[in-house]
Design an enzyme around this catalytic site. Structure first.
Site, mmCIF file in Angstrom:
data_model
loop_
_atom_site.group_PDB
_atom_site.id
_atom_site.type_symbol
_atom_site.label_atom_id
_atom_site.label_comp_id
_atom_site.label_asym_id
_atom_site.label_seq_id
_atom_site.Cartn_x
_atom_site.Cartn_y
_atom_site.Cartn_z
ATOM 1 N N SER A 1 0.777 -1.183 0.139
ATOM 2 C CA SER A 1 -0.133 -0.063 0.054
ATOM 3 C C SER A 1 1.053 1.032 0.058
ATOM 4 C CB SER A 1 -0.959 0.089 1.155
ATOM 5 O OG SER A 1 -2.039 0.908 1.116
ATOM 6 N N GLU B 1 -9.749 -3.206 -7.187
ATOM 7 C CA GLU B 1 -9.202 -2.088 -6.232
ATOM 8 C C GLU B 1 -9.334 -1.007 -6.766
ATOM 9 O OE1 GLU B 1 -5.734 -2.341 -3.977
ATOM 10 O OE2 GLU B 1 -5.159 -4.370 -4.658
ATOM 11 N N HIS C 1 -7.727 -5.038 -1.043
ATOM 12 C CA HIS C 1 -6.588 -4.351 -0.989
ATOM 13 C C HIS C 1 -5.601 -4.998 0.145
ATOM 14 C CE1 HIS C 1 -3.814 -0.818 -1.091
ATOM 15 N NE2 HIS C 1 -3.921 -0.784 0.452
#
Length: 298
Positions: A140, A234, A264
């Protein structure tokens, strides 16, 4: 790869979409409050190679590779700490890597480039203390930070990682990808609006197209081999697909896999079969690139 994810992946995404996504902003604020309390009573540890570098160190287990993996945790630059992500680091330690997860300052108290400056400080200290090869991984926000760190190291003439593995990386804080709109309903956690709200807290007065804050907008030439894993549904899908396109245009070896039905950064969800498989593929990629580097002519 199958066009349909596992039942565990589909069920997890559905639960997150129904119960977590509508409350995510409130949960983030509560998480920040809890994190401030934890930080006061559970101070960061010094790295074994630098008294002024903080983070979490895990020595390799089993068959040691003689290589170090730097893991940059996610959390939108707003949440998270190396120790909270230790369970992710352990996967790589069990695969034979010494693992260092640097601590970095968080927004909004410490906006860009605080996290990047901290990561670069840790990178310099690690390079000064180790003789073996180093690879990078991140999820991320930590995935985007891994690319930015590599760019900064390149621009400052520092040794680069041998390879970089990225899980659902956040590389475009301006949220200009088509998936930011197309996947607002299918994404298990995020909407485009939430991404932009988080980005503004992280950026302060910096533009979302700053190439070190959003490495999608950077010149990617000279980077080491990249592997990206991202979910088909996503909001951040195109943060990966476009980064790979730009990297290849710049002559960088870049691989990508787009996974169906996963949330995610699913690699952090241990009960999803795709989590283990993604991590195993990333480890295989990093091992392969280390072998190539070891056998390449000087």
């Amino acid at each position: 790869m199958s066009e349909t994810g596992s039942a565990a992946a589909r069920g997890t995404a559905a639960l997150l979409r129904r119960f977590v996504k509508p409350r995510l902003e409130k949960l983030i604020r509560r998480g920040q409050a809890a994190q401030h309390f934890v930080a006061q009573h559970w101070p960061q540890q010094n790295a074994p190679f630098g008294q002024h570098v903080f983070g979490d160190w895990l020595p390799a287990e089993g068959d040691r590779l003689g290589a170090t993996l730097v893991y940059l945790h996610g959390g939108g630059f707003l949440l998270g700490s190396p120790r909270l992500f230790r369970y992710a680091s352990k996967t790589f330690a069990r695969a034979g890597f010494d693992v260092f997860a640097p601590a970095y300052r968080l927004a909004p108290e410490h906006p860009f480039p605080a996290a990047l400056d901290d990561a670069l400080r840790a990178w310099r200290a690690l390079l000064a203390a180790t003789q073996g090869p180093v690879v990078l991984a991140g999820d991320s926000a930590g995935g985007g930070l891994a690319v930015s760190l590599t760019l900064r190291a390149r621009d400052e003439g520092l040794p680069l990682p041998s390879a970089v593995a990225l899980f659902s990386p956040w590389t475009d804080l301006a949220a200009t990808g088509a998936s930011a709109r197309e996947n607002e309903e299918t994404d298990a956690l995020f909407s485009r609006r939430l991404i932009l709200v988080g980005a503004r807290a992280v950026l302060g007065r910096t533009s979302g197209r700053n190439p070190l804050a959003s490495p999608l907008y950077a010149d990617l030439s000279g980077l080491p081999p990249l592997l990206l894993h991202v979910g088909r549904d996503e909001v951040l899908r195109d943060d990966s697909t476009r980064l790979v396109e730009k990297a290849r245009e710049a002559g960088v070896a870049a691989e990508i896999e787009i996974w169906p039905d996963v949330p995610h950064a699913w690699q952090l969800t241990p009960f999803i079969p795709e989590a283990r498989l993604s991590r195993e593929k990333a480890i295989a990629f990093l091992r392969r690139e280390l072998t190539r580097g070891a056998t390449a002519p000087a």
